[in-house]
Structure formats: C-alpha cells, structure tokens
Design a protein around this motif. Sequence first.
Motif, PDB file in Angstrom:
ATOM      1  N   ARG A 130      -4.892   0.487  -1.562  1.00 44.46           N
ATOM      2  CA  ARG A 130      -5.350  -0.234  -0.333  1.00 44.46           C
ATOM      3  C   ARG A 130      -5.002  -1.683  -0.756  1.00 44.46           C
ATOM      4  O   ARG A 130      -4.960  -2.068  -1.629  1.00 44.46           O
ATOM      5  N   SER A 147       2.708  -1.311   9.174  1.00 45.08           N
ATOM      6  CA  SER A 147       1.267  -1.510   9.563  1.00 45.08           C
ATOM      7  C   SER A 147       0.992  -3.115  10.146  1.00 45.08           C
ATOM      8  O   SER A 147       0.503  -2.964  11.117  1.00 45.08           O
ATOM      9  N   SER A 200     -10.591   1.097  -6.798  1.00 45.64           N
ATOM     10  CA  SER A 200     -10.721   1.088  -5.439  1.00 45.64           C
ATOM     11  C   SER A 200      -9.151   0.329  -4.681  1.00 45.64           C
ATOM     12  O   SER A 200      -8.852   0.583  -3.685  1.00 45.64           O
ATOM     13  N   VAL A 201      -8.401  -0.371  -5.690  1.00 45.31           N
ATOM     14  CA  VAL A 201      -7.190  -0.949  -5.220  1.00 45.31           C
ATOM     15  C   VAL A 201      -6.104   0.192  -5.964  1.00 45.31           C
ATOM     16  O   VAL A 201      -4.935   0.309  -5.457  1.00 45.31           O
ATOM     17  N   VAL A 225       0.776  -1.180  -0.208  1.00 45.25           N
ATOM     18  CA  VAL A 225      -0.028   0.089   0.081  1.00 45.25           C
ATOM     19  C   VAL A 225       1.006   1.209  -0.010  1.00 45.25           C
ATOM     20  O   VAL A 225       1.817   1.562   0.709  1.00 45.25           O
ATOM     21  N   PRO A 246      -0.626  -4.814   2.580  1.00 43.92           N
ATOM     22  CA  PRO A 246      -0.405  -3.827   3.835  1.00 43.92           C
ATOM     23  C   PRO A 246       1.208  -3.610   3.774  1.00 43.92           C
ATOM     24  O   PRO A 246       1.944  -4.551   3.656  1.00 43.92           O
TER      25      PRO A 246
END
Length: 188
Positions: free
Chosen positions: A126, A165, A64-65, A36, A161
């Motif tokens: 994301r 994170s 969205s990605v 990400v 991720p």
Amino acid sequence: MSKWKNVIAAALLAASSQAWAVPTLSTEVTPNPATVGSSVDVDVRIADVTDLYGYQFTLNYDASVLRAIGYGEGAFLGTAGTTDSFGGFVDNGAGTISFVYGSLVGAIPGASGSGSLAQFRFEALRAGSSTLSFSDLLFLDSSLRDIAVTLDAPAEVGVVPEPASLALFGIGLAGAAALRRRRPSAQA
C-alpha cells in the motif's frame, strides 16, 4: 632529507587508510519509490571490511507497507571460498526477517573489501513508507572474533499508488467538478 621523510610518511598513511576504515552495513533499494503491487529489491551491502568469515542480522520493515517474498545470497562472501547461507525466518505480521546468516566453510581467510551480502525482494502492499533497519548484528573474522560494524542511515522505502489508480482518481475529480458546474445552470 626532511622532505623525503614527509613524502614517505604521507604515502604510508595513505596506503594504510583502508585498514583504519570501519566496516559499514547499508541497504540499496530499487526502485525507490515503488508503486503499489510492484516488487522492491533490497540489497544488503558491507563496505570496507577485512577478513569477514561470517555474519548474522535481522532485517526490520513496516509490514503494513511491504511483504517479504524472496531471498538471494549476495556474491561478496563467496569471493573468499565456499559459503553456507540462510535467508532467515520471515514474519510478515511483525515485519522481521530474523537470523539471516552467511558463512564461509572450512579453515580459510575471510573476504575483504566491499560487496553484497544478501538480496531481499518485497511486494509493495500500500502507499506509504517503510524504514529498513537492522538488529541482532553479529560479524566474525576467520578467527571467530567480533568485527565492529557501523550502520549506515536507515533506508526509507517509499510506495506510491499505481499510475492507473491516480488516473482514475483524477478522472473522478474532473467528473465531480463537471457535475458541480452543471447543477447551478440547471436550477436557473
């Protein structure tokens, strides 16, 4: 004599197999998976084409990605002469880059062989995955006749991720487990 006929026939067949190959359009994704917030490079490639003069396509992705952030002309078409290209109309809401095109300029033969047509850069937004697919394909030879092109299997771009994170999430889980262990002994 029959043996020599078979040898010559086999040699001619092997030499002409390139002419029978069907051009294939594909993508190469690096890195895959991506993290990400990092960049993802997508190389649109053509393989086994003869006399390619111009092309057009639309590249589809999951908005969205991934978010499209850059374009570069591939080197393949330029091996035959001067080119004109356009990186398309980017719609990061719909997940499309429409009317990407490249063309040779002037009355010259097209490019033959395999290579890169275009490069795109995306930002990984994301965690998830996005399929890269093509639509609105048009490939032309130097006589402006259609070239039939097959599509390689759609590429899947994986986004994971970022490691920091994951580390924070792991530390949080360890802390929650430690608190859970302390509570029963404090109540006793």
